[in-house]
Write a protein that holds these residues in place. Structure first.
Motif, PDB file in Angstrom:
ATOM      1  N   SER A 479       0.862  -1.171   0.000  1.00 45.19           N
ATOM      2  CA  SER A 479       0.000   0.000   0.000  1.00 45.19           C
ATOM      3  C   SER A 479       0.902   1.224   0.000  1.00 45.19           C
ATOM      4  CB  SER A 479      -0.911   0.005   1.232  1.00 45.19           C
ATOM      5  OG  SER A 479      -1.827   1.085   1.177  1.00 45.19           O
ATOM      6  N   ASP A 480       0.736   2.069  -1.020  1.00 42.54           N
ATOM      7  CA  ASP A 480       1.614   3.223  -1.193  1.00 42.54           C
ATOM      8  C   ASP A 480       0.801   4.504  -1.258  1.00 42.54           C
ATOM      9  OD1 ASP A 480       3.524   1.277  -1.482  1.00 42.54           O
ATOM     10  OD2 ASP A 480       3.780   1.550  -3.634  1.00 42.54           O
ATOM     11  N   TYR A 481       1.243   5.520  -0.528  1.00 37.81           N
ATOM     12  CA  TYR A 481       0.732   6.868  -0.720  1.00 37.81           C
ATOM     13  C   TYR A 481       1.618   7.544  -1.760  1.00 37.81           C
ATOM     14  CZ  TYR A 481      -2.328   6.542   3.362  1.00 37.81           C
ATOM     15  OH  TYR A 481      -3.316   6.189   4.247  1.00 37.81           O
ATOM     16  N   LEU A 482       1.022   7.905  -2.883  1.00 42.28           N
ATOM     17  CA  LEU A 482       1.766   8.511  -3.982  1.00 42.28           C
ATOM     18  C   LEU A 482       1.566  10.019  -3.932  1.00 42.28           C
ATOM     19  CD1 LEU A 482       0.605   6.011  -6.754  1.00 42.28           C
ATOM     20  CD2 LEU A 482       2.609   5.836  -5.268  1.00 42.28           C
ATOM     21  N   GLN A 483       2.627  10.743  -3.645  1.00 41.92           N
ATOM     22  CA  GLN A 483       2.557  12.186  -3.476  1.00 41.92           C
ATOM     23  C   GLN A 483       3.100  12.885  -4.717  1.00 41.92           C
ATOM     24  OE1 GLN A 483       1.250  13.674  -0.626  1.00 41.92           O
ATOM     25  NE2 GLN A 483       1.348  15.610  -1.744  1.00 41.92           N
ATOM     26  N   LEU A 484       2.288  13.741  -5.324  1.00 44.27           N
ATOM     27  CA  LEU A 484       2.709  14.571  -6.446  1.00 44.27           C
ATOM     28  C   LEU A 484       2.853  15.995  -5.938  1.00 44.27           C
ATOM     29  CD1 LEU A 484       0.359  13.273  -9.298  1.00 44.27           C
ATOM     30  CD2 LEU A 484       2.660  12.497  -8.719  1.00 44.27           C
ATOM     31  N   PRO A 485       4.070  16.466  -5.727  1.00 47.64           N
ATOM     32  CA  PRO A 485       4.278  17.794  -5.142  1.00 47.64           C
ATOM     33  C   PRO A 485       3.521  18.881  -5.899  1.00 47.64           C
ATOM     34  CG  PRO A 485       6.349  16.598  -5.227  1.00 47.64           C
ATOM     35  CD  PRO A 485       5.352  15.774  -5.974  1.00 47.64           C
ATOM     36  N   GLY A 486       2.744  19.657  -5.151  1.00 45.41           N
ATOM     37  CA  GLY A 486       1.980  20.748  -5.724  1.00 45.41           C
ATOM     38  C   GLY A 486       0.669  20.337  -6.346  1.00 45.41           C
ATOM     39  N   ILE A 487       0.441  19.027  -6.512  1.00 42.31           N
ATOM     40  CA  ILE A 487      -0.782  18.551  -7.147  1.00 42.31           C
ATOM     41  C   ILE A 487      -1.684  17.859  -6.134  1.00 42.31           C
ATOM     42  CG2 ILE A 487      -1.761  17.194  -9.034  1.00 42.31           C
ATOM     43  CD1 ILE A 487      -0.007  19.471  -9.979  1.00 42.31           C
ATOM     44  N   GLY A 488      -1.143  16.903  -5.387  1.00 46.98           N
ATOM     45  CA  GLY A 488      -1.958  16.194  -4.414  1.00 46.98           C
ATOM     46  C   GLY A 488      -1.439  14.796  -4.172  1.00 46.98           C
ATOM     47  N   GLN A 489      -2.320  13.944  -3.667  1.00 43.47           N
ATOM     48  CA  GLN A 489      -1.919  12.602  -3.249  1.00 43.47           C
ATOM     49  C   GLN A 489      -2.973  11.593  -3.663  1.00 43.47           C
ATOM     50  OE1 GLN A 489      -1.974  11.488   1.057  1.00 43.47           O
ATOM     51  NE2 GLN A 489       0.245  11.214   0.826  1.00 43.47           N
ATOM     52  N   LYS A 491      -3.586   6.939  -3.597  1.00 43.47           N
ATOM     53  CA  LYS A 491      -3.207   5.736  -2.855  1.00 43.47           C
ATOM     54  C   LYS A 491      -3.403   4.504  -3.726  1.00 43.47           C
ATOM     55  CE  LYS A 491      -4.304   3.319   1.499  1.00 43.47           C
ATOM     56  NZ  LYS A 491      -5.319   3.206   2.570  1.00 43.47           N
ATOM     57  N   LEU A 492      -2.435   3.602  -3.675  1.00 39.49           N
ATOM     58  CA  LEU A 492      -2.505   2.344  -4.411  1.00 39.49           C
ATOM     59  C   LEU A 492      -2.215   1.200  -3.459  1.00 39.49           C
ATOM     60  CD1 LEU A 492      -2.654   0.585  -6.955  1.00 39.49           C
ATOM     61  CD2 LEU A 492      -0.244   1.109  -7.365  1.00 39.49           C
ATOM     62  N   SER A 493      -3.196   0.330  -3.268  1.00 35.59           N
ATOM     63  CA  SER A 493      -3.039  -0.861  -2.435  1.00 35.59           C
ATOM     64  C   SER A 493      -3.426  -2.075  -3.274  1.00 35.59           C
ATOM     65  CB  SER A 493      -3.933  -0.787  -1.200  1.00 35.59           C
ATOM     66  OG  SER A 493      -3.667   0.374  -0.448  1.00 35.59           O
ATOM     67  N   HIS A 494      -2.552  -3.067  -3.331  1.00 42.83           N
ATOM     68  CA  HIS A 494      -2.843  -4.219  -4.183  1.00 42.83           C
ATOM     69  C   HIS A 494      -1.869  -5.349  -3.873  1.00 42.83           C
ATOM     70  CE1 HIS A 494       0.309  -3.033  -7.489  1.00 42.83           C
ATOM     71  NE2 HIS A 494       0.696  -2.646  -6.307  1.00 42.83           N
ATOM     72  N   TYR A 495      -2.170  -6.528  -4.425  1.00 39.03           N
ATOM     73  CA  TYR A 495      -1.185  -7.592  -4.445  1.00 39.03           C
ATOM     74  C   TYR A 495      -0.185  -7.231  -5.538  1.00 39.03           C
ATOM     75  CZ  TYR A 495      -4.014 -10.589  -1.398  1.00 39.03           C
ATOM     76  OH  TYR A 495      -4.704 -11.110  -0.329  1.00 39.03           O
ATOM     77  N   ALA A 496       1.000  -6.837  -5.137  1.00 45.07           N
ATOM     78  CA  ALA A 496       1.992  -6.347  -6.085  1.00 45.07           C
ATOM     79  C   ALA A 496       2.709  -7.478  -6.802  1.00 45.07           C
ATOM     80  CB  ALA A 496       3.013  -5.467  -5.370  1.00 45.07           C
ATOM     81  N   MET A 497       2.798  -8.633  -6.150  1.00 41.00           N
ATOM     82  CA  MET A 497       3.543  -9.745  -6.749  1.00 41.00           C
ATOM     83  C   MET A 497       3.186 -11.058  -6.062  1.00 41.00           C
ATOM     84  SD  MET A 497       7.235  -8.490  -5.239  1.00 41.00           S
ATOM     85  CE  MET A 497       6.850  -6.812  -5.743  1.00 41.00           C
TER      86      MET A 497
END
Length: 690
Positions: A479-489, A491-497
């Motif tokens: 589960s990752d919080y993906l931060q785009l500076p100046g744009i927002g955030q 979230k992606l949670s999944h079975y990655a592998m």
């Protein structure tokens, strides 16, 4: 060429006439709201995307309570300024087309012409596969990505200024030679072929072309005069301009020829108006029941990790029916993203709030557009007084290291996602090191074991855990919080592998594959106008000492075949591409999902003398040549037929010239490079070197 361009005001008025009177009154009651704060925030983020995120141009729109209340654009449309960027500039919306396809299927459900849970073969009798389980596939399974199809048959799907219907026309023939990768309904994993098949379903049941059906039952009732498909014939002067770092200046238009999968084109305003169909204005093209069905939690029907609102939580056509961060406000949110090679799109709908936001771009990524679209909605919700504060950036917090239980060590080893193999190392200090098995020099990502059983990155933005599923497989859930500076955030949670098990093969099979190890195979089945020639079209065969019996994520099944059997829902298990090899006239070829590739051993050197010619054989395969030392540095000139192209690549495989996107000119041949010639059978290329 057909022209579908009318003033967008007409489209808005058409929707206003179709929505319930109570909703119109609500819209009028909001007339005093200027959305000034939302507009300012949108302008700032659009400017940031075009200045810092590799976006050439961006177009955005917000639909609220029955009307477009915010819209704008930023960036450049053409370097000469002759084609201004406006709210009527048309973009490819890529896989957002899948929502239109799902809606088209649901109109047939509304009319009683098909049922979601009856076998697909009842409606499409020509559909067949080598795998008898195909008879269990239903229309619902196409729309929620659980059909079990391998994924993507996209030969000649992406062309420059060429709306060849080949990938549509040959899909049934291609599927007839394939097996399924999973039991139908077992789990939802992204599937492009499912939506091209749904396109064929609509055509078969309705008796109309898919393009005509979309116009008659969706775009015309909504007044969407700018929305069209690749089947219409696109007007290049109305399209958002495309740019590539591989070419100076503007590119030709990109045409996506799998319409139901990704071949619809629109403006942000019209895409947002279409989103209004799912935002409380159901009477326009779909029944209230069908709108509701499309937004149900379809992903829960099969294998799926436990988690809250996220980027992927499939409905019917939707990527997510529970999008972050709207779940934190107890708001339902529907979303769909789309990416072609050059265009990117995102549509987000808040059904209970009567709102929809659309962001389209040339360059960038749909993830950027999705974060921007979410912020548009959040800003407007705050301005309307629906929420008190905008969401603050989230993380999982600073990890507090705990003693690693001994039983966790069994989870170390090799894991795979589509076309990727990963290595997981665990040490007694509680560290999890995740690295690429095929590219160890790329380094590793480090997680720290914590007392609740999760592994968390040092910056607190990523979390992981091992899960033993009921199907017997071991997964790494992340589960990752993906931060785009100046744009927002987001979230992606999944079975990655998924953890790889042993795969024993015979010595003869191992030796056959060892001969291919490290070799490149070049695509020969793409049309001369294919966008892929602008890319590196070589596929490398890599065997890993740590994974005997495997070629990347695929199990080797014989001397000339391999197949992946990873079972990962959502995105990491998408697009299985079984490999088959065969020899013809002493040259080895590879086949995968309709594409044909030639071994580098069958690629001869281009003649280094002053004059020569190349002829395309009767099979129509593109012809590849090495650039020998004697030809390197010489200037190449090619005279060719109209329906043909050639491309030149350097030693790294980067395209340095492609005649389909550049005017004819002399090209300096790079050291250890390659050349490809593509055209109709019998096409003759006259070659001069000096």
């Amino acid at each position: 060429m057909k022209r579908w361009y009318k003033r967008s005001l007409a489209a808005v008025l058409t929707v206003a006439m179709l929505i319930p009177a109570a909703a119109v009154s609500a819209a009028e009651s909001k007339a005093e709201l200027s959305y000034s704060v939302t507009k300012q925030a949108a302008e700032a983020k659009a400017a940031l995307l075009t200045s810092s995120y590799g976006v050439s141009s961006v177009q955005y729109a917000l639909f609220d309570q029955g009307r477009i209340v915010v819209s704008g654009q930023a960036g450049i449309n053409d370097e000469q300024g002759q084609l201004p960027l406006t709210n009527e500039t048309v973009y490819g919306i890529g896989s957002v087309s899948k929502v239109y396809t799902a809606a088209a299927v649901m109109t047939l459900v509304d009319e009683g012409k098909l049922e979601l849970d009856k076998p697909l073969v009842n409606y499409l009798p020509e559909f067949t596969m080598k795998d008898s389980r195909y008879k269990q596939i239903t229309p619902r399974m196409l729309l929620n990505h659980s059909s079990g199809l391998n994924g993507s048959s996209l030969t000649n799907a992406f062309l420059f200024e060429d709306n060849d219907s080949y990938p549509h026309d040959q899909l049934l023939d291609s599927l007839a030679q394939q097996e399924l990768k999973a039991d139908p309904g077992a789990y939802s994993v992204y599937s492009n072929d499912s939506f091209t098949l749904a396109e064929l379903l609509v055509e078969e049941v309705s008796g109309m072309s898919f393009t005509d059906y979309i116009h008659q039952y969706i775009t015309k009732p909504l007044g969407l005069s700018h929305t069209q498909t690749s089947g219409d014939g696109l007007d290049n002067d109305k399209m958002a301009a495309l740019y590539s770092p591989l070419k100076k200046g503007q590119m030709p238009s990109e045409v996506v020829n799998v319409i139901g999968t990704g071949g619809i084109y629109s403006t942000a305003e019209e895409l947002a108006i279409f989103g209004g169909v799912f935002a409380g204005y159901e009477g326009t093209v779909l029944s209230k029941k069908s709108v509701s069905l499309m937004g149900e939690e379809e992903y829960k029907r099969g294998l799926w990790p436990e988690e809250g609102s996220d980027m992927f939580a499939y409905g019917l056509g939707w990527d997510s029916v529970s999008l972050f961060p709207f779940g934190d406000y107890d708001m339902k949110a529907l979303s769909k993203g789309g990416d072609t090679l050059f265009y990117h799109a995102q549509l987000i709908v808040l059904p209970e709030q009567g709102m929809a936001a659309a962001v389209l771009s040339s360059g960038g990524a749909s993830t950027y557009n999705g974060v921007f679209a979410a912020d548009l909605l959040l800003q407007a919700l705050k301005e309307r007084g629906k929420i008190d504060e905008l969401p603050a950036p989230k993380s999982f917090g600073e990890p507090k290291a705990a003693q690693l239980p001994q039983e966790q060590l069994k989870y170390g080893g090799l894991y795979a996602g589509t076309s990727q193999v990963y290595k997981i190392d665990l040490d007694s200090e509680g560290k999890l090191l995740l690295s690429s098995a095929s590219q160890p020099a790329a380094g590793s990502v480090e997680y720290i074991y914590t007392e609740n059983g999760d592994y968390i990155s040092a910056d607190g933005m990523m979390k992981a855990r091992f899960v033993e599923e009921k199907n017997g497989n071991v997964y790494l859930w992340t589960s990752d919080y993906l931060q785009l500076p100046g744009i927002g955030q987001t979230k992606l949670s999944h079975y990655a592998m998924e953890k790889l098990g042993p795969n024993a093969i015979t010595d003869a099979t191992a030796k056959a594959w060892e001969k291919r190890d490290g070799k490149l195979y070049y695509v020969v089945s793409e049309k001369f106008s294919s966008v892929l020639y602008l890319q590196n079209t070589g596929m490398a065969i890599h065997l890993l000492d740590e994974a005997p019996g495997y070629v990347m994520d695929q199990k080797i099944t014989g001397p000339n075949s391999s197949r992946s059997d990873i079972s990962i829902p959502a995105m990491s298990g998408r697009d299985h591409s079984p490999l088959q090899f065969y020899s013809e006239n002493g040259i080895e070829y590879g086949k995968s999902q309709g594409s044909v590739m030639i071994s580098e051993d069958g690629v001869s050197a281009i003649y280094a003398g002053k004059k020569s010619r190349v002829t395309i054989a009767d099979n129509g395969f593109a012809r590849w040549f090495k650039i020998p030392e004697a030809a390197a540095g010489k200037m190449l000139t090619v005279s060719r037929p109209a329906q043909s192209s050639f491309a030149v690549y350097d030693a790294a495989g980067t395209c340095v010239y492609f005649s389909q996107v550049e005017d004819n000119r002399e090209v300096e041949l790079p050291v250890n490079g390659k050349i490809v010639f593509a055209g109709d059978p019998g096409s003759v290329f006259q070659i001069s070197l000096r």
